[in-house]
Design a protein around this motif. Structure first.
Motif, PDB file in Angstrom:
ATOM      1  N   THR A 243      -0.303  -6.037   2.980  1.00 28.28           N
ATOM      2  CA  THR A 243      -1.284  -6.420   1.951  1.00 28.28           C
ATOM      3  C   THR A 243      -1.001  -7.797   1.362  1.00 28.28           C
ATOM      4  OG1 THR A 243      -0.040  -5.304   0.201  1.00 28.28           O
ATOM      5  CG2 THR A 243      -1.750  -4.018   1.320  1.00 28.28           C
TER       6      THR A 243
ATOM      7  N   GLU B 294      -2.269  -3.535  -8.433  1.00 30.54           N
ATOM      8  CA  GLU B 294      -3.437  -4.414  -8.326  1.00 30.54           C
ATOM      9  C   GLU B 294      -2.957  -5.823  -8.656  1.00 30.54           C
ATOM     10  OE1 GLU B 294      -7.707  -5.290 -10.497  1.00 30.54           O
ATOM     11  OE2 GLU B 294      -6.580  -3.507 -11.040  1.00 30.54           O
TER      12      GLU B 294
ATOM     13  N   LYS C 117      -7.950   3.650 -12.084  1.00 28.30           N
ATOM     14  CA  LYS C 117      -8.530   4.064 -10.821  1.00 28.30           C
ATOM     15  C   LYS C 117      -7.591   3.730  -9.674  1.00 28.30           C
ATOM     16  CE  LYS C 117     -13.203   3.652 -12.424  1.00 28.30           C
ATOM     17  NZ  LYS C 117     -14.540   3.195 -12.187  1.00 28.30           N
ATOM     18  N   ALA C 118      -7.279   4.723  -8.862  1.00 29.42           N
ATOM     19  CA  ALA C 118      -6.332   4.544  -7.762  1.00 29.42           C
ATOM     20  C   ALA C 118      -6.862   3.579  -6.708  1.00 29.42           C
ATOM     21  CB  ALA C 118      -6.007   5.893  -7.128  1.00 29.42           C
ATOM     22  N   GLY C 119      -8.173   3.481  -6.547  1.00 26.02           N
ATOM     23  CA  GLY C 119      -8.759   2.594  -5.547  1.00 26.02           C
ATOM     24  C   GLY C 119      -8.455   1.125  -5.783  1.00 26.02           C
ATOM     25  N   ARG C 120      -8.208   0.745  -7.021  1.00 27.22           N
ATOM     26  CA  ARG C 120      -7.895  -0.648  -7.330  1.00 27.22           C
ATOM     27  C   ARG C 120      -6.453  -0.985  -6.986  1.00 27.22           C
ATOM     28  NH1 ARG C 120     -10.742  -2.420 -12.784  1.00 27.22           N
ATOM     29  NH2 ARG C 120     -10.405  -4.392 -11.757  1.00 27.22           N
ATOM     30  N   MET C 121      -5.608   0.031  -6.828  1.00 22.35           N
ATOM     31  CA  MET C 121      -4.198  -0.168  -6.502  1.00 22.35           C
ATOM     32  C   MET C 121      -4.034  -0.274  -4.986  1.00 22.35           C
ATOM     33  SD  MET C 121      -2.649   0.032  -9.408  1.00 22.35           S
ATOM     34  CE  MET C 121      -2.818   0.689 -11.037  1.00 22.35           C
ATOM     35  N   ARG C 122      -4.603  -1.297  -4.397  1.00 18.86           N
ATOM     36  CA  ARG C 122      -4.614  -1.419  -2.948  1.00 18.86           C
ATOM     37  C   ARG C 122      -3.511  -2.314  -2.389  1.00 18.86           C
ATOM     38  NH1 ARG C 122      -8.829  -4.459  -4.861  1.00 18.86           N
ATOM     39  NH2 ARG C 122      -8.854  -6.630  -4.219  1.00 18.86           N
ATOM     40  N   HIS C 123      -2.700  -2.893  -3.253  1.00 13.12           N
ATOM     41  CA  HIS C 123      -1.604  -3.748  -2.807  1.00 13.12           C
ATOM     42  C   HIS C 123      -0.271  -3.006  -2.911  1.00 13.12           C
ATOM     43  CE1 HIS C 123      -4.701  -6.629  -4.296  1.00 13.12           C
ATOM     44  NE2 HIS C 123      -4.469  -7.110  -3.086  1.00 13.12           N
ATOM     45  N   ARG C 124       0.598  -3.227  -1.943  1.00 18.10           N
ATOM     46  CA  ARG C 124       1.951  -2.663  -1.971  1.00 18.10           C
ATOM     47  C   ARG C 124       2.899  -3.785  -2.352  1.00 18.10           C
ATOM     48  NH1 ARG C 124       4.440   2.021  -2.012  1.00 18.10           N
ATOM     49  NH2 ARG C 124       2.767   2.908  -0.802  1.00 18.10           N
TER      50      ARG C 124
ATOM     51  N   HIS D  96       5.467  -9.536  -2.722  1.00 16.16           N
ATOM     52  CA  HIS D  96       4.239  -8.973  -2.157  1.00 16.16           C
ATOM     53  C   HIS D  96       4.303  -9.156  -0.637  1.00 16.16           C
ATOM     54  CE1 HIS D  96      -0.442  -8.804  -2.428  1.00 16.16           C
ATOM     55  NE2 HIS D  96       0.080  -7.747  -1.870  1.00 16.16           N
TER      56      HIS D  96
ATOM     57  N   ARG E  49       2.502   0.889  -5.497  1.00 10.71           N
ATOM     58  CA  ARG E  49       1.125   0.407  -5.383  1.00 10.71           C
ATOM     59  C   ARG E  49       0.766  -0.359  -6.645  1.00 10.71           C
ATOM     60  NH1 ARG E  49      -1.253   0.111  -0.587  1.00 10.71           N
ATOM     61  NH2 ARG E  49      -0.770   1.915   0.673  1.00 10.71           N
TER      62      ARG E  49
END
Length: 113
Positions: free
Chosen positions: A83, A38, A2-9, A79, A36
């Motif tokens: 984010t 998680e 799910k792309a929504g879980r990949m919220r960290h760059r 990181h 991107r």
């Protein structure tokens, strides 16, 4: 995945060497790419070393697998903001998951061994 879980760059880095203007060898890290991911803390512990308290955290990073960007334990992850807070993760192991479409990176941050 799910792309929504990949919220960290996160930025993938590799070791780099070169020479200073004085001719001395210099080592550092160079950026490969920013992707991107998680980022999840798994566990942590504290230890006393030479009278100072130090901590180490085990982190799991999920990301898409890119054939053009080979990732090994010689690389590291940074990181950066917005984010993250500039954390550096040393890659301990790289595990291919979901039919080779994504990677699970088990990393450590904190104490250097």
């Amino acid at each position: 995945m799910k792309a929504g879980r990949m919220r960290h760059r996160v930025t993938i880095q590799r070791p780099a060497t070169g020479r200073l203007p004085s001719g001395q060898p210099a080592t550092g890290w160079e950026d490969i790419t920013s992707v991107r991911a998680e980022v999840t803390d798994i566990s942590g512990h504290e230890l006393l070393d030479s009278g100072t308290e130090q901590s180490e955290t085990t982190v799991r990073i999920w990301m898409r697998r890119y054939a053009a960007v080979p990732i090994t334990s010689a690389n590291r992850i940074e990181h950066r903001p917005p984010t993250g807070h500039g954390e550096i993760y040393d890659i301990e192991s790289v595990i291919t998951a979901e039919n080779g479409t994504r990677l699970e990176l088990l990393c450590k941050k904190g104490v250097k061994k």
